[in-house]
Design a protein around this motif. Structure first.
Motif, PDB file in Angstrom:
ATOM      1  N   LYS A 236       0.871  -1.180   0.000  1.00 53.98           N
ATOM      2  CA  LYS A 236       0.000   0.000   0.000  1.00 53.98           C
ATOM      3  C   LYS A 236       0.905   1.227   0.000  1.00 53.98           C
ATOM      4  N   THR A 237       0.746   2.090  -1.018  1.00 53.25           N
ATOM      5  CA  THR A 237       1.623   3.248  -1.138  1.00 53.25           C
ATOM      6  C   THR A 237       0.969   4.541  -0.663  1.00 53.25           C
ATOM      7  N   LYS A 238      -0.357   4.676  -0.846  1.00 48.56           N
ATOM      8  CA  LYS A 238      -1.042   5.874  -0.356  1.00 48.56           C
ATOM      9  C   LYS A 238      -2.553   5.656  -0.416  1.00 48.56           C
ATOM     10  N   VAL A 239      -3.260   6.514   0.301  1.00 48.49           N
ATOM     11  CA  VAL A 239      -4.721   6.503   0.313  1.00 48.49           C
ATOM     12  C   VAL A 239      -5.184   7.914  -0.002  1.00 48.49           C
ATOM     13  N   GLU A 240      -6.073   8.030  -1.009  1.00 45.94           N
ATOM     14  CA  GLU A 240      -6.655   9.326  -1.378  1.00 45.94           C
ATOM     15  C   GLU A 240      -8.157   9.150  -1.497  1.00 45.94           C
ATOM     16  N   GLY A 241      -8.889   9.655  -0.536  1.00 48.72           N
ATOM     17  CA  GLY A 241     -10.348   9.509  -0.545  1.00 48.72           C
ATOM     18  C   GLY A 241     -10.721   8.042  -0.449  1.00 48.72           C
ATOM     19  N   ASN A 242     -11.522   7.571  -1.416  1.00 48.38           N
ATOM     20  CA  ASN A 242     -11.930   6.159  -1.405  1.00 48.38           C
ATOM     21  C   ASN A 242     -11.018   5.270  -2.248  1.00 48.38           C
ATOM     22  N   LYS A 243      -9.873   5.803  -2.698  1.00 46.14           N
ATOM     23  CA  LYS A 243      -8.921   5.028  -3.492  1.00 46.14           C
ATOM     24  C   LYS A 243      -7.720   4.634  -2.633  1.00 46.14           C
ATOM     25  N   VAL A 244      -7.306   3.389  -2.779  1.00 47.33           N
ATOM     26  CA  VAL A 244      -6.080   2.911  -2.134  1.00 47.33           C
ATOM     27  C   VAL A 244      -5.122   2.517  -3.252  1.00 47.33           C
ATOM     28  N   PHE A 245      -3.945   3.132  -3.255  1.00 48.81           N
ATOM     29  CA  PHE A 245      -2.938   2.876  -4.287  1.00 48.81           C
ATOM     30  C   PHE A 245      -1.954   1.834  -3.773  1.00 48.81           C
ATOM     31  N   TYR A 246      -1.491   0.973  -4.688  1.00 50.60           N
ATOM     32  CA  TYR A 246      -0.580  -0.099  -4.282  1.00 50.60           C
ATOM     33  C   TYR A 246       0.348  -0.481  -5.419  1.00 50.60           C
ATOM     34  N   LYS A 247       1.433  -1.141  -5.055  1.00 51.01           N
ATOM     35  CA  LYS A 247       2.364  -1.729  -6.020  1.00 51.01           C
ATOM     36  C   LYS A 247       2.385  -3.233  -5.801  1.00 51.01           C
ATOM     37  N   ILE A 248       2.754  -3.959  -6.855  1.00 47.66           N
ATOM     38  CA  ILE A 248       2.814  -5.420  -6.818  1.00 47.66           C
ATOM     39  C   ILE A 248       4.282  -5.843  -6.819  1.00 47.66           C
ATOM     40  N   HIS A 249       4.631  -6.741  -5.905  1.00 51.17           N
ATOM     41  CA  HIS A 249       5.984  -7.300  -5.826  1.00 51.17           C
ATOM     42  C   HIS A 249       5.900  -8.784  -6.190  1.00 51.17           C
ATOM     43  N   LEU A 250       6.885  -9.264  -6.932  1.00 52.26           N
ATOM     44  CA  LEU A 250       6.955 -10.669  -7.335  1.00 52.26           C
ATOM     45  C   LEU A 250       8.268 -11.269  -6.858  1.00 52.26           C
ATOM     46  N   ARG A 251       8.230 -12.557  -6.558  1.00 52.07           N
ATOM     47  CA  ARG A 251       9.461 -13.286  -6.234  1.00 52.07           C
ATOM     48  C   ARG A 251       9.274 -14.748  -6.615  1.00 52.07           C
ATOM     49  N   LEU A 252      10.399 -15.445  -6.659  1.00 51.52           N
ATOM     50  CA  LEU A 252      10.412 -16.865  -6.982  1.00 51.52           C
ATOM     51  C   LEU A 252      10.831 -17.626  -5.734  1.00 51.52           C
ATOM     52  N   ASN A 253       9.971 -18.497  -5.243  1.00 51.10           N
ATOM     53  CA  ASN A 253      10.266 -19.303  -4.061  1.00 51.10           C
ATOM     54  C   ASN A 253      10.832 -20.633  -4.541  1.00 51.10           C
ATOM     55  N   LYS A 254      12.142 -20.771  -4.507  1.00 53.51           N
ATOM     56  CA  LYS A 254      12.791 -21.967  -5.047  1.00 53.51           C
ATOM     57  C   LYS A 254      12.536 -23.207  -4.213  1.00 53.51           C
ATOM     58  N   GLU A 255      12.038 -23.045  -2.994  1.00 55.68           N
ATOM     59  CA  GLU A 255      11.635 -24.198  -2.184  1.00 55.68           C
ATOM     60  C   GLU A 255      10.143 -24.489  -2.370  1.00 55.68           C
ATOM     61  N   GLY A 256       9.480 -23.672  -3.173  1.00 51.62           N
ATOM     62  CA  GLY A 256       8.038 -23.792  -3.359  1.00 51.62           C
ATOM     63  C   GLY A 256       7.656 -24.944  -4.267  1.00 51.62           C
ATOM     64  N   SER A 257       6.405 -25.271  -4.225  1.00 50.02           N
ATOM     65  CA  SER A 257       5.838 -26.344  -5.049  1.00 50.02           C
ATOM     66  C   SER A 257       6.055 -26.044  -6.532  1.00 50.02           C
ATOM     67  N   GLY A 258       6.454 -27.036  -7.275  1.00 50.82           N
ATOM     68  CA  GLY A 258       6.560 -26.928  -8.723  1.00 50.82           C
ATOM     69  C   GLY A 258       7.786 -26.206  -9.244  1.00 50.82           C
ATOM     70  N   TYR A 259       8.786 -25.956  -8.398  1.00 55.91           N
ATOM     71  CA  TYR A 259       9.982 -25.282  -8.894  1.00 55.91           C
ATOM     72  C   TYR A 259      10.657 -26.171  -9.931  1.00 55.91           C
ATOM     73  N   CYS A 260      10.926 -25.624 -11.093  1.00 59.14           N
ATOM     74  CA  CYS A 260      11.455 -26.376 -12.227  1.00 59.14           C
ATOM     75  C   CYS A 260      12.982 -26.394 -12.180  1.00 59.14           C
ATOM     76  N   THR A 261      13.559 -27.585 -12.021  1.00 60.69           N
ATOM     77  CA  THR A 261      15.015 -27.712 -11.954  1.00 60.69           C
ATOM     78  C   THR A 261      15.608 -28.330 -13.217  1.00 60.69           C
TER      79      THR A 261
END
Length: 184
Positions: A43-68
């Protein structure tokens, strides 16, 4: 003694600011349960009834389906984002396409800032930002039952192999390799 009080006050402000900044992030969730790509929202800021946000991505190499496998390049990611502005009564769709190599480490922040709007619709759906979890949510009221669900990220993740483009799941959803940003 005055110096010690000022020092404690300063340390307290730093700790408070760090905790407050951390409270602007959601937990890491998987985009698709059988693939190791995760996302979280900031969440980056709130203006009135709007909430602004950014999306972060990562790769979990211990996670299910990691392709080796040696023929595995990594993953393709398709995120269709829809934003509706209650002030102007207009909507905007943004389709995001990414390629993430299996060697990727760290966290990638999508540079675009998105927003969600707190609103109640005539069909019984209430959209709102959950400030505790830091997710846009929907409360669906149907036949007297109340169901809450994450409002967003109906995208997909597929494994991309070196000798073929990618699995078919994202292809049917709208992934366009020619528009994909390679995450490095």
């Amino acid at each position: 003694m005055k110096t010690i009080k000022i020092l404690f006050l300063f340390v307290g402000m730093l700790v408070s600011g760090a905790v407050s900044a951390q409270n602007n992030f959601s937990e890491w969730l998987y985009l698709r349960g059988d693939k190791p790509v995760q996302f979280r929202l900031e969440k980056t800021k709130v203006e009135g009834n709007k909430v602004f946000y950014k999306i972060h991505l990562r790769l979990n190499k211990e996670g299910s389906g990691y392709c080796t496998h040696e023929l595995c390049y990594g993953y393709v990611i398709y995120l269709p984002i829809y934003e509706y502005d209650t002030d102007t009564k207009t909507g905007k769709s943004t389709d995001l396409h990414f390629k993430m190599p299996k060697e990727f480490t760290g966290e990638y922040t999508i540079p675009t800032e998105f927003y969600t709007v707190n609103k109640a619709e005539s069909n019984g759906i209430i959209s709102y930002w959950d400030h505790d979890k830091n997710y846009p949510m929907q409360k669906v009221i149907s036949n007297g039952e109340i169901r809450q669900q994450l409002e967003f990220l109906s995208g997909c993740v597929d494994t991309k192999r070196v000798n073929k483009p990618y699995d078919d799941h994202c292809n049917f959803k709208g992934f366009k390799e020619s528009e994909a940003i390679e995450i490095k």
